[in-house]
Structure formats: C-alpha cells, structure tokens
Design a protein around this motif. Structure first.
Motif, PDB file in Angstrom:
ATOM      1  N   LEU A  13       0.750  -1.416   0.050  1.00 37.17           N
ATOM      2  CA  LEU A  13       0.002   0.245  -0.082  1.00 37.17           C
ATOM      3  C   LEU A  13       1.363   1.461   0.160  1.00 37.17           C
ATOM      4  N   ALA A  14       0.804   2.262  -0.836  1.00 39.56           N
ATOM      5  CA  ALA A  14       1.810   3.542  -0.803  1.00 39.56           C
ATOM      6  C   ALA A  14       0.736   4.589  -0.883  1.00 39.56           C
ATOM      7  N   ILE A  15       0.518   5.379  -0.074  1.00 43.39           N
ATOM      8  CA  ILE A  15      -0.413   6.108   1.018  1.00 43.39           C
ATOM      9  C   ILE A  15       0.812   7.720   0.302  1.00 43.39           C
ATOM     10  N   ASP A  16       0.120   7.733  -0.141  1.00 43.10           N
ATOM     11  CA  ASP A  16       0.453   9.383  -0.030  1.00 43.10           C
ATOM     12  C   ASP A  16       0.201   9.965   1.421  1.00 43.10           C
ATOM     13  N   VAL A  17       1.178  11.213   2.035  1.00 42.70           N
ATOM     14  CA  VAL A  17       0.989  11.685   3.865  1.00 42.70           C
ATOM     15  C   VAL A  17       1.111  13.233   3.270  1.00 42.70           C
ATOM     16  N   SER A  18       0.926  13.081   2.074  1.00 46.60           N
ATOM     17  CA  SER A  18       0.974  15.205   2.214  1.00 46.60           C
ATOM     18  C   SER A  18      -0.043  16.096   3.255  1.00 46.60           C
ATOM     19  N   ALA A  43      10.407   9.678   0.332  1.00 46.57           N
ATOM     20  CA  ALA A  43       8.740   7.996   0.297  1.00 46.57           C
ATOM     21  C   ALA A  43      10.195   7.259   0.746  1.00 46.57           C
ATOM     22  N   TYR A  44       9.130   6.448   2.517  1.00 48.56           N
ATOM     23  CA  TYR A  44      10.336   5.135   2.809  1.00 48.56           C
ATOM     24  C   TYR A  44       9.382   4.503   3.169  1.00 48.56           C
ATOM     25  N   THR A  45       9.637   3.221   4.031  1.00 46.76           N
ATOM     26  CA  THR A  45       8.131   1.781   3.825  1.00 46.76           C
ATOM     27  C   THR A  45       8.965   1.866   5.547  1.00 46.76           C
ATOM     28  N   LYS A  46       7.194   2.433   5.947  1.00 45.84           N
ATOM     29  CA  LYS A  46       6.811   2.228   7.197  1.00 45.84           C
ATOM     30  C   LYS A  46       6.756   0.698   7.466  1.00 45.84           C
ATOM     31  N   MET A  47       6.215   0.144   6.471  1.00 49.23           N
ATOM     32  CA  MET A  47       6.450  -2.205   7.237  1.00 49.23           C
ATOM     33  C   MET A  47       6.517  -2.637   5.735  1.00 49.23           C
ATOM     34  N   PRO A  48       7.649  -2.818   5.586  1.00 49.83           N
ATOM     35  CA  PRO A  48       7.620  -4.240   5.057  1.00 49.83           C
ATOM     36  C   PRO A  48       7.171  -5.743   4.492  1.00 49.83           C
ATOM     37  N   VAL A  49       7.038  -5.823   3.400  1.00 48.86           N
ATOM     38  CA  VAL A  49       6.466  -7.131   3.074  1.00 48.86           C
ATOM     39  C   VAL A  49       5.873  -8.248   4.203  1.00 48.86           C
ATOM     40  N   ARG A  52       4.949  15.641   9.533  1.00 47.88           N
ATOM     41  CA  ARG A  52       6.076  16.853   8.588  1.00 47.88           C
ATOM     42  C   ARG A  52       7.695  16.334   8.772  1.00 47.88           C
ATOM     43  N   GLN A  53       7.154  15.061   8.979  1.00 49.29           N
ATOM     44  CA  GLN A  53       9.257  14.715   8.897  1.00 49.29           C
ATOM     45  C   GLN A  53       8.950  14.531   8.164  1.00 49.29           C
ATOM     46  N   LEU A  54       8.270  13.641   6.801  1.00 47.05           N
ATOM     47  CA  LEU A  54       9.181  13.996   5.212  1.00 47.05           C
ATOM     48  C   LEU A  54       8.391  15.025   4.813  1.00 47.05           C
ATOM     49  N   GLN A  55       9.341  16.323   3.816  1.00 39.91           N
ATOM     50  CA  GLN A  55       9.195  17.654   2.916  1.00 39.91           C
ATOM     51  C   GLN A  55       7.181  17.749   2.432  1.00 39.91           C
ATOM     52  N   ASP A  56       6.465  17.783   3.166  1.00 42.66           N
ATOM     53  CA  ASP A  56       5.596  18.618   2.105  1.00 42.66           C
ATOM     54  C   ASP A  56       5.759  18.715   0.148  1.00 42.66           C
ATOM     55  N   GLY A  57       4.719  17.730  -0.244  1.00 39.69           N
ATOM     56  CA  GLY A  57       4.675  17.786  -1.621  1.00 39.69           C
ATOM     57  C   GLY A  57       4.413  16.709  -1.933  1.00 39.69           C
ATOM     58  N   ASN A  59       4.719  16.818  -8.087  1.00 41.60           N
ATOM     59  CA  ASN A  59       5.428  17.660  -7.886  1.00 41.60           C
ATOM     60  C   ASN A  59       6.944  18.250  -6.653  1.00 41.60           C
ATOM     61  N   ALA A  60       7.167  17.032  -6.638  1.00 46.14           N
ATOM     62  CA  ALA A  60       8.504  16.481  -5.986  1.00 46.14           C
ATOM     63  C   ALA A  60       9.146  14.964  -5.869  1.00 46.14           C
ATOM     64  N   GLY A  61      10.662  14.934  -5.876  1.00 44.20           N
ATOM     65  CA  GLY A  61      11.291  14.017  -5.747  1.00 44.20           C
ATOM     66  C   GLY A  61      11.597  13.857  -7.290  1.00 44.20           C
ATOM     67  N   PHE A  62      12.387  13.008  -7.244  1.00 43.84           N
ATOM     68  CA  PHE A  62      13.703  13.216  -8.852  1.00 43.84           C
ATOM     69  C   PHE A  62      13.921  11.896  -9.545  1.00 43.84           C
ATOM     70  N   ILE A  63      11.928  11.026  -9.531  1.00 40.42           N
ATOM     71  CA  ILE A  63      12.343   9.928  -9.950  1.00 40.42           C
ATOM     72  C   ILE A  63      10.852  10.235 -10.601  1.00 40.42           C
ATOM     73  N   GLU A  64      10.580   9.980 -11.528  1.00 35.53           N
ATOM     74  CA  GLU A  64       9.412  10.557 -12.434  1.00 35.53           C
ATOM     75  C   GLU A  64       7.762   9.394 -12.954  1.00 35.53           C
ATOM     76  N   PRO A  65       7.016   9.828 -12.381  1.00 37.86           N
ATOM     77  CA  PRO A  65       6.003   8.456 -11.918  1.00 37.86           C
ATOM     78  C   PRO A  65       6.773   7.447 -12.989  1.00 37.86           C
ATOM     79  N   GLU A  66       7.045   7.728 -14.837  1.00 41.19           N
ATOM     80  CA  GLU A  66       6.607   7.203 -15.867  1.00 41.19           C
ATOM     81  C   GLU A  66       7.213   6.030 -15.703  1.00 41.19           C
TER      82      GLU A  66
END
Length: 333
Positions: free
Chosen positions: A95-100, A141-147, A165-170, A203-210
């Motif tokens: 589960l990849a969850i946006d926490v912005s 992004a970070y892993t909160k719980m491994p599989v 606010r542990q992660l920079q907003d975006g 609008n953030a990050g250095f890896i493009e979604p594509e």
C-alpha cells in the motif's frame, strides 16, 4: 445423529416391510383364532396365565432384529472431518499512501487520511493469506512496514500513519511508486500488487512516475491507482495558526488523473476515483475481489463404523426369541 452418515442408505428402504409384517401378523393371528361356544366357564376358573399375553413379545423381538439388521446393512458410521488449508498462489501487496498535507482535507470524514486508514485496515483484515507492506510518501518516500504476513503489525503501522512533517511536504508519486516496487521486485509470490493512492499531482521527487511505472512493468508488478478527493472544491489546510492548529480554506481539488490512468494501464492495473468515504470503501472491495488468492483445502475423513453393535443386538434378539419359543412358550400356538 448429526455426525452419523450411511454408506449404503438405499437399504433403509427395506424398513418399509416392517408395517407389512405387522399387518401380516395381525391377519394371521385372527385366522388362527377359531370361536368356541360353551355353556359355562366355571371349569376354567383359576387357570388363567399371563404367558399367552406375553407371547407377542416374540414377534416384537423379531421385528426389532429385522430393523436392526436393515440399519446395519446401511452401514451407519460416525464421521470426523478435519481440514487443512494451504495457500497455493499467494499475493504480495504494498500500500503506497500519500501523506502530504493535502491528505488532511475534510471532503472525506473526518479527513482523507483518517478515512483511508480505516478502509485500508479493513482491507488488510480481509487478506489473511497474503503478505502486505506499507510505503508512505510525500516529496520523499520510505517503507513504514516491509512486506509481511503479520497482519497485526501492518494494522498497527497503519494506525500510526499521520501527517507529522517528517517528510518535506509535496507529492512525489514517482518516489512512492519506486519505493513500493523496490519492496516487491525480489518477491517470489505468484502475484505482486501495488495500490498507489494520491490526492494531488506529481510535484516533487527525483524519480518520474513514468519511469517508476516502467520499472514496475519490467518486474511484473501490477499497479492499482486511486485518486482521492471530491470533484470541485474541498476544505483544505493551508497554514498553521499561532497556536499550532491548522487553518483551512476552500481549495480546488487537483488530481493528475491522466497520469494515474497511464500508470494503471501500463502495468495491467486499474484506476479508481474516490470522491467519498463509501466510494473509497467500494474501491478497496473491488480490488479485493479482483486480486484473489487461490487456496487449496484438504479434508481428512475418519470413519467409525457403527453397524457391529446393531448386528450383535439383532443376533441377541433372535437367539432370545428362539429360546423363548422353544422353552417358555413351547406349548402355546
């Protein structure tokens, strides 16, 4: 009797002869009784005996013996069934969850993030045979719980998710997806799934979604994407008050649906739009049905035959009838 079954239940139809035997016995008894007229019964005084009245018991013994033999032929037996389940095709899910900060918008109740946590927790409970992991992302992004197969640990991790606010907003959709893919790329599961949720645009990050979706496709990872938020305006946080509480104002909901649809289509998944709490739940229910786990159930049957006591009792009744007929009731017709 609920644990009793019959191997040859067709023999139970023979019990229908019991009423016929009773009718035959009654008719035959009437035929054997002839009327006798005498002028007086004084000569028979004091000769009455209870034995003739007990003679029908012999016929009852025979009927019971026949009934027990028929039931014994049907092979009654107790069945003890034990089962063992084995997962033959497991599913690994991240589960990849946006926490912005926008996930605190109040168009879902009480807000987007809390509504998601509740639905996601129910989803985890309904996947007892799968392994599930949790990735959180904003600008990073970070892993909160491994599989893991430890559902209690996953649920606990979900309950701890918050905007702190542990992660920079975006919103780094590519970062979230690539981190989730990294957790699954070495998985040996038959099916690998990412459920990617966001309420904004990348609008953030250095890896493009594509790029992240291309990597997911290469590793055979299917991505289901969810856009979270109403159509139009939503009460969204924009700043902190001096007392530390969030300030809200109405803001336009912007979700890059074109991107989310592209990610889902490229990886063989599906895109969903959740505009309410009920819609969000129905989306997770739909994904739950789309991604099923094949389970093999092995059943073990332990049979305890019950016909032997019936046959022994029937044999005893027949022996008793013969002995009584040859001894006590020998002089009676």
């Amino acid at each position: 009797m609920k644990d009793i079954s019959f191997l040859n239940p067709e023999f139970l139809w023979l019990l229908a002869v019991i009423p016929a035997l009773i009718a035959w016995q009654i008719w035959q008894r009437q035929q054997l009784q002839a009327p006798l007229k005498i002028s007086s019964l004084k000569g028979f005084a004091g000769t009455s005996s209870f034995l003739p009245k007990l003679k029908p018991v012999l016929f009852v013994f025979r009927l019971l013996a026949i009934a027990l033999i028929i039931v014994g032929m049907a092979r009654p037996r107790k069945v003890d069934i034990s089962s063992k389940t084995k997962t033959t095709k497991g599913v690994d899910i991240v589960l990849a969850i946006d926490v912005s900060g926008s996930m605190l918008a109040r168009d879902l109740k009480p807000n987007r993030l809390d509504a998601l946590k509740k639905v996601a927790s129910e989803f985890v409970k309904e996947r007892p045979n799968d392994r599930i992991g949790l990735v959180l992302y904003a600008s990073e992004a970070y892993t909160k719980m491994p599989v893991t197969s430890d559902k209690e640990a996953v649920e606990k991790a979900l309950s701890e998710v918050k905007f702190d606010r542990q992660l920079q907003d975006g919103t780094g959709i590519g970062m979230g997806l690539s981190t989730a893919v990294n957790r699954l790329k070495d998985s040996k599961a038959k099916s690998k799934i990412v459920i990617l949720l966001t309420d904004g645009v990348n609008n953030a990050g250095f890896i493009e979604p594509e790029t992240a979706s291309d990597i997911a496709k290469e590793f055979g990872i299917k991505v289901y994407t969810i856009g979270l938020g109403t159509n139009g305006m939503a009460e969204s946080p924009y700043a902190y008050a001096p007392n530390g509480l969030l300030l809200y104002k109405m803001a336009q909901v912007e979700i890059d649906e074109k991107l989310m649809k592209s990610i889902a289509r490229k990886t063989g998944g599906k895109y969903f739009r959740a505009t309410s709490n009920s819609k969000l739940k129905s989306i997770y229910d739909a994904i739950n049905k789309l991604e099923t786990t094949e389970i093999q159930e092995l059943k073990f049957y332990d049979y305890d035959e019950q016909f032997r006591p019936l046959i022994l009792i029937a044999f005893g009744l027949l022996v008793a009838e013969i002995l009584l007929r040859k001894t006590v009731f020998r002089s009676f017709i």
